[in-house]
Scaffold this active site. Sequence first.
Site: not given
Length: 451
Positions: A50, A42, A436, A176, A441, A180, A47
């Site tokens: 990356k 990682c 908002h 993935y 939302e 990526e 992770c």
Amino acid sequence: MAYDFDLFVIGAGSGGVRAARFAAGFGAKVAVAESRYLGGTCVNVGCVPKKLLVYGAHVADELEQAAGFGWTLEEGHFDWGTLIANKNREIERLNGIYRNLLVNSGVTLLQGHARITGANEVDVDGQRYSAANILIATGGWPQVPDIPGKELAITSNEAFYLKALPRRVLVVGGGYIAVEFAGIFQGLGAATSLLYRGDLFLRGFDGSVRTHLKEELEKRGLDLQFNADIQRIDKLPDGSLKATLKDGRELVADCVFYATGRRPMLDDLGLENTGVELDERGYIRVDEQYQTTAPSILAIGDVIGRVQLTPVALAEGMAVARRLFKPEQYRPVDYQNIPTAVFSQPPIGTVGLTEEQALEAGHKVQIFESRFRAMKLTLTDIQEKTLMKLVVDADTDKVLGCHMVGPDAGEIVQGLGIALKAGATKQQFDDTIGVHPTAAEEFVTMRTVTR
């Protein structure tokens, strides 16, 4: 019998470090052996670097959008060497942090290759140590199919240390990591093709998510080639690479990047000296408490092949430390409703069941879907659309899954993960007042059943 250590951890990745630190904090005498780098995949080749490269690639989007907000910019220039040097400096800083975390916790750090020589014995570069418990946390390793020319390809391990950004890249894979890195290479300026042997990438993700991402990547100009697989790779006289596909086509590139799966890192670990068994996929077989078939040896993280995510390895490490040395605090890891992000461009955020999984599990479902152009893009010519989706149990009104493709999807899905963990219903989503104006939302304003 008196042992040198109460717990001997092999591997200083996320799970191993977490288990070691907390076990030491609970009063155990702990050692960690690591032969490569502190922080594991990682921190070093996963992770963290990356995500830094994803940030770098995303700058191109910001520059493209700037004109709509009144900014006039000179033509930008990207320098791969600067990005990689800055990335390396950050990884070195994190390596130091991991070292301090271990040492300051009272853990003995042994930098060398650990090999199990018995049920309670480990050899580290010729020095023997005994331990009441041995924890294997050696992680995984990328693998390239055994084809002619495989040595000419690279994996994620090497991609972070390329001397220069390749002009033309073939990314091979449908998971993935492949998606990526295709976005990274393309976003930084390389002509990129993504080859996958199946009909559509990201198998196991929600069907709407997979289709929507495909459409958005095509809008960005990424060359997607499905039902395509490489048969061999050859080096041409000018140094470029020729990939011959199984359908006979030939593609020329400067770099062939493989992301076709990872294997458990068990090399020269000494498992033949123990009673540890592997499962049918080659991962270490463990029970629900991460106990292997050898009573004194445990295993966690990617090496057991369950959910291969850093936060899951951290949770497993905590569970082991608590069960062994603080049993009153022990609680099992809950593998349900784990939020996940894919840092594609645009990114994916998902938690809970996909529509397909919900139907397969026998749920009668209501689907709420919304596709819209984000407010930020309304002053630009960019036509990218965001997808948001809720999978709801029609009988109980419980929200079974939340899925998103769009900016900040990973950030947004973290909060939704809490809602699903708490068992929230669609009515409770509807009763929640939205923030908002935000994209998030939309998750609390979808009222119409799509199907």
